[in-house]
Design a protein around this motif. Structure first.
Motif, PDB file in Angstrom:
ATOM      1  N   LYS A   1      46.582  32.220  40.524  1.00 39.04           N
ATOM      2  CA  LYS A   1      45.863  33.479  40.685  1.00 39.04           C
ATOM      3  C   LYS A   1      44.844  33.644  39.569  1.00 39.04           C
ATOM      4  N   LYS A   2      43.589  33.823  39.948  1.00 38.90           N
ATOM      5  CA  LYS A   2      42.523  34.050  38.975  1.00 38.90           C
ATOM      6  C   LYS A   2      42.094  35.504  39.063  1.00 38.90           C
ATOM      7  N   VAL A   3      42.256  36.236  37.952  1.00 36.20           N
ATOM      8  CA  VAL A   3      41.885  37.651  37.915  1.00 36.20           C
ATOM      9  C   VAL A   3      40.434  37.777  37.489  1.00 36.20           C
ATOM     10  N   LEU A   4      39.660  38.549  38.269  1.00 37.22           N
ATOM     11  CA  LEU A   4      38.218  38.671  38.043  1.00 37.22           C
ATOM     12  C   LEU A   4      37.825  40.090  37.654  1.00 37.22           C
ATOM     13  N   ASN A   5      38.742  40.835  37.073  1.00 34.51           N
ATOM     14  CA  ASN A   5      38.475  42.227  36.716  1.00 34.51           C
ATOM     15  C   ASN A   5      37.362  42.347  35.676  1.00 34.51           C
TER      16      ASN A   5
ATOM     17  N   ASN B   1      42.664  45.718  41.157  1.00 33.68           N
ATOM     18  CA  ASN B   1      42.579  44.350  40.661  1.00 33.68           C
ATOM     19  C   ASN B   1      41.667  43.558  41.585  1.00 33.68           C
ATOM     20  N   VAL B   2      40.871  42.682  41.012  1.00 33.52           N
ATOM     21  CA  VAL B   2      40.041  41.752  41.781  1.00 33.52           C
ATOM     22  C   VAL B   2      40.548  40.361  41.455  1.00 33.52           C
ATOM     23  N   CYS B   3      40.931  39.595  42.469  1.00 35.47           N
ATOM     24  CA  CYS B   3      41.555  38.297  42.204  1.00 35.47           C
ATOM     25  C   CYS B   3      41.265  37.313  43.325  1.00 35.47           C
ATOM     26  N   ARG B   4      41.544  36.049  43.031  1.00 34.55           N
ATOM     27  CA  ARG B   4      41.366  34.990  44.026  1.00 34.55           C
ATOM     28  C   ARG B   4      42.324  33.855  43.693  1.00 34.55           C
ATOM     29  N   CYS B   5      42.847  33.219  44.727  1.00 32.58           N
ATOM     30  CA  CYS B   5      43.717  32.063  44.541  1.00 32.58           C
ATOM     31  C   CYS B   5      42.841  30.818  44.383  1.00 32.58           C
ATOM     32  N   VAL B   6      42.964  30.174  43.230  1.00 36.11           N
ATOM     33  CA  VAL B   6      42.183  28.961  42.953  1.00 36.11           C
ATOM     34  C   VAL B   6      43.153  27.850  42.564  1.00 36.11           C
ATOM     35  N   LYS B   7      43.213  26.809  43.389  1.00 39.49           N
ATOM     36  CA  LYS B   7      44.079  25.651  43.141  1.00 39.49           C
ATOM     37  C   LYS B   7      45.527  26.066  42.874  1.00 39.49           C
TER      38      LYS B   7
END
Length: 577
Positions: free
Chosen positions: A224-228, A215-221
């Protein structure tokens, strides 16, 4: 964490929804991954100091030289188990079984106080075995290994040294976090070799898929935003995600590919008696992969590369049974705040709210989260035990076979009905305390069916091909791979009529497939044997003695005795001594 984001089967990774399916020999595990974005009495092997972030401190199997001689193979439990002919028909052949308000914020996050290093190595216990392999090479031929693999207990003890396991379970387990600082370059080098960013390049060539493996993800505000992407994972894209999009790479269940993690986790499964999964998290500087959340698993974190800044908060749901994201305004200020460096270890109980980031200006961080004890509570044990208890009791107690009042299902339960049910439950409780029956058969089977196979080098022939002498009536035998097998009882899975006979089932993990470990969307097969209930005492003799003579087994005929040990030998569970 430990299954932060992705959890193991029964201990799946955080964010996983899982309902165990028992009593099936071939099935899908039912895990749906929602990556959340997952020394004992020997000389301490991990140098360093332990610091509770709270205010108070806190026999190897014989090699099998030959191929099995012609002997009556055991029938294998399956769904349905295939019968295999036994040489002695007089003995029944074995067959293969088929949310409360947040706690008041602390005035200031606590920084973990240092626990003094162990001054003297404690005396060795009877199960001590060889001392920690401080300068031994890791199984993969890497840096010096600071862990002691002589037994499951010694492995766990060396993982949390200098804290003794007894102290750990008394003061920290399910109670409060613990930080273990490692100020030793050799320990740091060992941890770094467990998994590096550079390992992804070769692993991507093995057909990794987004969602299943990465999984590719980032915490935004705070979310969790998944960038797969779709389909197969490519290393160049992962580097772009890491360097340009400041995203976290979450690698699911690396023990499927990394031998040293397999070696660690299968020993921990023996120690805990529960599934143990893992995830690797690689996060760039100035970034955070996951929002504040809590998990339903006990978490052990090993920092492998770089540094990571952690904030832990008081649980909003102590010993939580599910994964959940928590809003910043709900959790208040952190109770503990600290930074982990390579070699450091962090433990915290399920339900502990946490978040972690990599400060700007540093190199990327890599850590592995190792998790266990999902769905392993007393409540889960009751759910599993009571159904079997009622199944047996109904056949013997006429009160349990009496019909419920007319129209009870059409109206709200009456006080009299509740009293009657309460009385029947008390009767079942008395029955449970007075029986020597084996408990939690479904949980046992579920655990053994989905756990890792024993660690081995080479082709592992000793796990699938019986060796040594064939057991006979005058032989003395001993159980092997005891930590990888369980005994349980249950209805005959081959009978479809209403009068199912109770059978003894032996499940083992010797032939489990490592590549399927904790992968909830894969079909898994049970391995083992089944016997008539009359064989239970003889099996308990074998499981309870270091060695036993076949002719001393508590069975009626010599043929039954010899057929029993032949079946176990064929399954590689005993050897002649």
């Amino acid at each position: 964490m430990a299954f932060t984001g992705d959890r193991p089967r029964r201990p799946p990774l955080p964010g996983t929804k899982h309902q165990p399916k028992f009593h099936t020999c071939r099935r899908k595990t039912g895990v749906h991954y929602k990556p959340h974005g997952t020394s004992n009495s020997g000389t301490p092997a991990w140098p360093g100091r332990a610091s509770p972030p709270a205010s108070r401190p806190g026999s190897p199997p014989a090699s099998r030289p030959g191929s099995p001689p012609a002997s009556p193979p055991a029938s294998r439990p399956g769904s349905p188990p295939a019968s295999r002919p036994a040489s002695r028909p007089a003995s029944p052949p074995a067959s293969r079984p088929g949310s409360p308000p947040a706690s008041p914020p602390a005035s200031r996050p606590a920084s973990p106080p240092a626990m003094p290093k162990a001054a003297e190595p404690p005396g060795r216990g009877s199960d001590q075995g060889p001392g920690p392999c401080k300068r031994a090479k890791a199984a993969s031929g890497g840096p010096a290994c600071p862990l002691n693999f002589a037994s499951p207990r010694l492995l766990f003890g060396s993982l949390i040294a200098p804290v003794e396991p007894e102290t750990f379970f008394r003061e920290f387990w399910e109670k409060q976090p613990l930080v273990l600082r490692r100020d030793d370059p050799a320990v740091a080098a060992y941890c770094q070799a467990l998994f590096r960013l550079s390992d992804l390049k070769s692993l991507c060539g093995r057909g990794l898929l987004y969602g299943r493996d990465v999984n590719v993800c980032r915490c935004v505000k705070g979310k969790k935003k998944v960038l797969n992407k779709a389909g197969r994972v490519h290393f160049l894209q992962l580097r772009k995600d890491l360097d340009q999009r400041r995203a976290t790479i979450q690698f699911h269940q690396p023990q499927r590919f990394k031998d040293e993690l397999w070696r660690i986790q299968e020993k921990l499964e023996c120690y805990f008696g529960s599934l143990v999964g893992s995830n690797v998290y690689i996060t760039p500087a100035g970034s955070q992969g996951l929002p504040p959340h809590y998990d339903d698993v006990e978490v052990f974190i090993l920092q492998l590369e770089g540094q990571k800044h952690w904030r832990l908060y008081h649980p909003t749901v102590p010993l939580a049974r599910e994964y959940s994201v928590e809003a910043e305004e709900r959790i208040g200020r952190p109770a503990y705040e600290f930074t982990l460096k390579p070699g450091d270890v962090l433990y915290f109980p399920r339900g502990t709210v946490h978040q972690a980031d990599v400060p700007p200006g540093l190199a990327h961080s890599t850590h592995v989260t190792i998790s266990t004890y999902q769905n392993s509570s007393w409540g889960d044990c009751l759910l599993d035990t009571v159904s079997g208890l009622v199944f047996d009791a109904v056949k013997e107690d006429v009160a349990l076979r009496a019909g419920i009042p007319r129209q009870l299902l059409l109206v709200e339960g009456t006080a009299a009905a509740r009293r009657r049910l309460g009385g029947l439950l008390r009767t079942l409780a008395d029955r449970l305390e007075g029986t020597g029956a084996l408990l939690a058969g479904g949980m046992k089977k579920d655990f053994v069916t989905h756990r890792l196979p024993p660690y081995h080098e080479g082709d592992g022939a000793e796990l699938s091909t019986p060796g040594g002498r064939v057991p006979r009536l005058d032989s003395t035998v001993r159980l092997q791979f005891k930590d990888y097998s369980v005994l349980t009882v249950g209805p005959d899975q081959n009978q479809s009529d209403e009068t199912q006979e109770t059978m003894v089932y032996i499940y083992h993990s010797l032939k489990n497939r490592r590549e399927l470990h904790m992968m909830g969307n894969e079909e898994t097969e049970s391995h083992g044997l089944r016997f008539p209930l009359s064989h239970m005492d003889a099996l308990k003799q074998i499981w309870g003695h270091s060695t036993i003579c076949v002719k001393d087994l508590k069975l009626t005929t010599d043929e039954e005795k010899e057929n029993l040990v032949l079946s176990l030998w064929t399954e590689c569970l005993i050897q002649v001594v």
